[in-house]
Design an enzyme around this catalytic site. Structure first.
Site, PDB file in Angstrom:
ATOM      1  N   ASN A 131       0.800  -1.239   0.000  1.00 20.71           N
ATOM      2  CA  ASN A 131       0.000   0.000   0.000  1.00 20.71           C
ATOM      3  C   ASN A 131       0.830   1.286   0.000  1.00 20.71           C
ATOM      4  O   ASN A 131       0.343   2.324  -0.450  1.00 20.71           O
ATOM      5  CB  ASN A 131      -1.056  -0.019   1.115  1.00 20.71           C
ATOM      6  CG  ASN A 131      -0.477  -0.001   2.496  1.00 20.71           C
ATOM      7  OD1 ASN A 131       0.674  -0.384   2.699  1.00 20.71           O
ATOM      8  ND2 ASN A 131      -1.262   0.428   3.455  1.00 20.71           N
ATOM      9  N   GLU A 184       4.754  -3.815  12.360  1.00 22.51           N
ATOM     10  CA  GLU A 184       3.776  -2.748  12.072  1.00 22.51           C
ATOM     11  C   GLU A 184       2.606  -3.442  11.400  1.00 22.51           C
ATOM     12  O   GLU A 184       2.691  -3.825  10.228  1.00 22.51           O
ATOM     13  CB  GLU A 184       4.392  -1.702  11.135  1.00 22.51           C
ATOM     14  CG  GLU A 184       5.551  -0.924  11.735  1.00 22.51           C
ATOM     15  CD  GLU A 184       5.111   0.074  12.790  1.00 22.51           C
ATOM     16  OE1 GLU A 184       3.902   0.339  12.928  1.00 22.51           O
ATOM     17  OE2 GLU A 184       5.994   0.584  13.504  1.00 22.51           O
ATOM     18  N   CYS A 219      -3.139   1.635   6.651  1.00 25.20           N
ATOM     19  CA  CYS A 219      -3.333   1.008   7.961  1.00 25.20           C
ATOM     20  C   CYS A 219      -3.915   2.007   8.952  1.00 25.20           C
ATOM     21  O   CYS A 219      -4.585   1.636   9.907  1.00 25.20           O
ATOM     22  CB  CYS A 219      -1.997   0.489   8.482  1.00 25.20           C
ATOM     23  SG  CYS A 219      -0.728   1.759   8.476  1.00 25.20           S
ATOM     24  N   GLU A 225       8.473   2.997  14.484  1.00 19.20           N
ATOM     25  CA  GLU A 225       9.329   3.453  13.381  1.00 19.20           C
ATOM     26  C   GLU A 225       9.316   4.974  13.367  1.00 19.20           C
ATOM     27  O   GLU A 225       8.290   5.590  13.670  1.00 19.20           O
ATOM     28  CB  GLU A 225       8.810   2.889  12.049  1.00 19.20           C
ATOM     29  CG  GLU A 225       8.986   1.371  11.977  1.00 19.20           C
ATOM     30  CD  GLU A 225       8.669   0.763  10.624  1.00 19.20           C
ATOM     31  OE1 GLU A 225       7.725   1.224   9.960  1.00 19.20           O
ATOM     32  OE2 GLU A 225       9.373  -0.184  10.228  1.00 19.20           O
TER      33      GLU A 225
HETATM   34  P1  NAD Z   1       0.218  -8.887   3.924  1.00 18.23           P
HETATM   35  O1  NAD Z   1       0.389  -9.211   5.364  1.00 18.23           O
HETATM   36  O2  NAD Z   1      -0.610  -9.783   3.099  1.00 18.23           O
HETATM   37  O3  NAD Z   1       1.660  -8.832   3.200  1.00 18.23           O
HETATM   38  C1  NAD Z   1       2.702  -8.020   3.688  1.00 18.23           C
HETATM   39  C2  NAD Z   1       4.022  -8.589   3.209  1.00 18.23           C
HETATM   40  O4  NAD Z   1       4.195  -9.876   3.778  1.00 18.23           O
HETATM   41  C3  NAD Z   1       4.120  -8.769   1.694  1.00 18.23           C
HETATM   42  O5  NAD Z   1       5.430  -8.500   1.288  1.00 18.23           O
HETATM   43  C4  NAD Z   1       3.788 -10.242   1.527  1.00 18.23           C
HETATM   44  O6  NAD Z   1       4.349 -10.797   0.354  1.00 18.23           O
HETATM   45  C5  NAD Z   1       4.452 -10.822   2.757  1.00 18.23           C
HETATM   46  N1  NAD Z   1       3.903 -12.107   3.186  1.00 18.23           N
HETATM   47  C6  NAD Z   1       2.668 -12.607   2.986  1.00 18.23           C
HETATM   48  N2  NAD Z   1       2.569 -13.836   3.555  1.00 18.23           N
HETATM   49  C7  NAD Z   1       3.766 -14.103   4.111  1.00 18.23           C
HETATM   50  C8  NAD Z   1       4.282 -15.216   4.840  1.00 18.23           C
HETATM   51  N3  NAD Z   1       3.554 -16.276   5.123  1.00 18.23           N
HETATM   52  N4  NAD Z   1       5.560 -15.142   5.265  1.00 18.23           N
HETATM   53  C9  NAD Z   1       6.328 -14.061   5.016  1.00 18.23           C
HETATM   54  N5  NAD Z   1       5.890 -12.976   4.324  1.00 18.23           N
HETATM   55  C10 NAD Z   1       4.619 -13.004   3.883  1.00 18.23           C
HETATM   56  O7  NAD Z   1      -0.278  -7.386   3.875  1.00 18.23           O
HETATM   57  P2  NAD Z   1      -0.638  -6.508   2.591  1.00 18.23           P
HETATM   58  O8  NAD Z   1      -1.946  -6.980   2.070  1.00 18.23           O
HETATM   59  O9  NAD Z   1       0.528  -6.442   1.682  1.00 18.23           O
HETATM   60  O10 NAD Z   1      -0.786  -5.056   3.241  1.00 18.23           O
HETATM   61  C11 NAD Z   1      -1.922  -4.624   3.896  1.00 18.23           C
HETATM   62  C12 NAD Z   1      -1.794  -4.817   5.390  1.00 18.23           C
HETATM   63  O11 NAD Z   1      -0.646  -4.143   5.879  1.00 18.23           O
HETATM   64  C13 NAD Z   1      -2.958  -4.226   6.143  1.00 18.23           C
HETATM   65  O12 NAD Z   1      -3.309  -5.096   7.177  1.00 18.23           O
HETATM   66  C14 NAD Z   1      -2.393  -2.924   6.693  1.00 18.23           C
HETATM   67  O13 NAD Z   1      -3.040  -2.430   7.822  1.00 18.23           O
HETATM   68  C15 NAD Z   1      -0.999  -3.333   6.991  1.00 18.23           C
HETATM   69  N6  NAD Z   1      -0.124  -2.156   7.073  1.00 18.23           N
HETATM   70  C16 NAD Z   1       0.333  -1.771   8.296  1.00 18.23           C
HETATM   71  C17 NAD Z   1       1.123  -0.634   8.400  1.00 18.23           C
HETATM   72  C18 NAD Z   1       1.643  -0.171   9.731  1.00 18.23           C
HETATM   73  O14 NAD Z   1       2.536   0.669   9.720  1.00 18.23           O
HETATM   74  N7  NAD Z   1       1.134  -0.657  10.854  1.00 18.23           N
HETATM   75  C19 NAD Z   1       1.448   0.096   7.256  1.00 18.23           C
HETATM   76  C20 NAD Z   1       0.969  -0.336   6.010  1.00 18.23           C
HETATM   77  C21 NAD Z   1       0.183  -1.476   5.944  1.00 18.23           C
END
Ligand code: NAD
Length: 482
Positions: free
Chosen positions: A155, A254, A288, A462
């Protein structure tokens, strides 16, 4: 225009561009059209080993590089990102779909992590004191953790990466970045930019994969890797914490959010509506920190609902790269289907749609800005991240009730409060369980402030004066007498 071909030229390992050892590729799709934009390598575990090897070989030289020198390189990264803001923003819009104006803001925010951490790199200090017994002195030295695995979501393809890379490099660590496979082009384009800025080979490595679980498990199993910094969903965060626990690796997490946006009767209505549009619609709701539940006090509820519906329905929906677009597409068709399901469930349970409310047809992945009133507290969308341009409104009567309902979630990332009564604003800010509160503001993110969540929204911070860098350093205590 960005050079998409060049951004997709290979895995970035030890300062060079390499095909995957599998020869397989991952398609990167333009969410505005559904067309394939580029293909990037689908790494194998051998590629992952090569990354660890490179990051480990570079670690001793980088940690011994003078902080001033590291700082200058980071500052150069900042300058290059700002010089190339338009190109990088267009690339982000193309692969992520976000409106160009949001992408430009993201590049500025992402670059700022380099400027901020360039300033912090030369201010890392230790501690010195006399033990209470008087028998010895206590010296505390802060040392870089070593090789770090950084995993980022789609995102904010630039900012989520620089928010980790900049403090890690400032602290003297080397890194392996695994960006989301939906948006890898920005990560690769930035890797080339870091190299140009003087980041030595092996200090930053970038690897893309369609099987993140096995690949990252392999990296975490290598004893040279001492840190995992993850941004993404709470579900994947839980899996990674379990994986890291096997090797007792330091974790910064995060994770997801479910931000309440609380509006009291005495709020400045126009200011609250302006803030709501930012808190909900930055990145078309794919943030997020996005306001996920609007709690509005009875006396202002109808005015706020109509004001928000009129602003939301006026937004221009379209392809991210069109300059006039205000709400771009969602990242995937699956994301649109999830939003549709959440909205339908609330509608079926009596919620009223003031605008939007149904997915748009066509090749791109579009959902229109939507406002709903009368959403029940136990609706699915009250407990899950909507991650789209949907604003559900919930009516409340008293301050205590607003706090209780805001806290009725496993998440605790961001929250928004609007009131003209400062004492109430601070009281409610103190009562809401969240890592970050925006009081009479629609935006919290700032590289100079500690970003992070409580409860199941995360571990660690962060950014901020020392918080971000501290996540990449270990305290070493030396006892001595003289
Ligand atoms: P996601 O958890 O599906 O993926 C995040 C990352 O993890 C990607 O690079 C993905 O390829 C990797 N990933 C997926 N499965 C994995 C596994 N089993 N092992 C290791 N890596 C794996 O999240 P998304 O759909 O890419 O992003 C949206 C989510 O991120 C939302 O929940 C959002 O709230 C959160 N987010 C949080 C913050 C924060 O700062 N707290 C910031 C941005 C997004």
């Amino acid at each position: 225009m960005p050079d998409v071909k060049s951004a997709a030229r290979g895995l970035y390992i030890n300062g060079g561009w390499h095909p995957s050892r599998s020869g397989r590729l991952i398609e990167v799709v333009d969410p505005s059209t559904g067309a394939v934009l580029a293909e990037v390598p689908d790494a194998t575990v051998e590629d992952a080993h090569a990354c660890v090897e490179a990051a480990s070989a570079a670690a001793s030289v980088w940690r011994a590089t003078a902080p001033r020198k590291r700082s200058e390189i980071l500052h150069r990264c900042f300058e290059l990102m700002i010089e190339r803001q338009d190109m990088l923003a267009t690339l982000i819009s193309m692969e992520n779909g976000k409106a160009l104006r949001d992408a430009r803001s993201e590049v500025a925010y992402a670059a700022e992590f380099f400027r901020w951490n360039a300033e912090e790199a030369v201010r890392i200090t230790g501690e010195f004191g006399i033990a209470p017994s008087g028998t010895n002195r206590i010296i505390v030295d802060y040392q870089p953790m070593g090789v770090c695995l950084l995993i980022t979501p789609w995102n904010f393809p630039a900012a989520m990466a620089t928010r980790k890379i900049a403090p890690a490099l400032a602290a003297g660590c080397t890194v392996i970045l695994k960006p989301a496979s939906e948006t890898p082009l920005t990560a690769f384009a930035l890797a080339a930019l870091y190299e140009e800025a003087g980041v030595p080979p092996g200090v930053v490595n970038v690897v893309t994969t369609s099987a993140p679980g096995p690949l990252t498990a392999e990296i975490l199993a290598d004893p040279r890797v001492r840190k995992l910094s993850f941004t993404g969903s709470t579900g994947v965060g839980r899996l990674l914490l379990a994986e890291a626990a096997k090797h007792v690796i330091s974790c910064s997490m995060e994770l997801g959010g479910n931000a309440p946006f609380v509006v009291f009767d005495d709020a400045d209505l126009d200011a609250a509506l302006d803030g709501a549009m930012i808190a909900k619609m930055r990145n078309a709701g794919e943030a997020c920190t996005a306001a996920n539940r609007f709690y509005v006090q009875s006396g202002i509820y109808d005015a706020f609902a109509h004001g928000l519906a009129s602003r939301m329905s006026a937004l221009k929906v379209g392809s991210g790269v069109e300059p006039e677009t205000e709400c771009g597409p969602m990242i995937t068709r699956k994301a649109v289907e999830k939003i549709d399901r959440l909205v339908s469930e609330s509608k079926a349970r009596g919620a009223r749609v003031l605008c939007g409310g149904e997915a748009l047809s066509g090749n791109g992945f579009f959902y229109p800005p939507t406002v709903m009133t009368g959403v029940p507290d136990d609706a699915e969308m009250a407990h899950e991240e909507i991650f789209g341009p949907v604003a559900p409104l919930y009516r409340f009567e008293t301050e205590d009730e607003a706090i209780d309902r805001a806290n009725n979630t496993e998440y605790g990332l961001a929250a928004y409060v609007y009131t003209r009564d400062l004492a109430r604003g601070l009281r409610v800010s103190s009562g809401i369980e969240a890592g970050m509160i925006a009081l009479n503001r629609g935006l919290v993110s700032d590289p100079a402030a500690p970003f992070g969540g409580v409860k199941q929204s995360g571990l660690g911070r962060e950014g901020g004066q020392h918080h971000g860098i501290a996540e990449f350093m270990e305290a070493k205590y030396i006892a001595t007498s003289f």
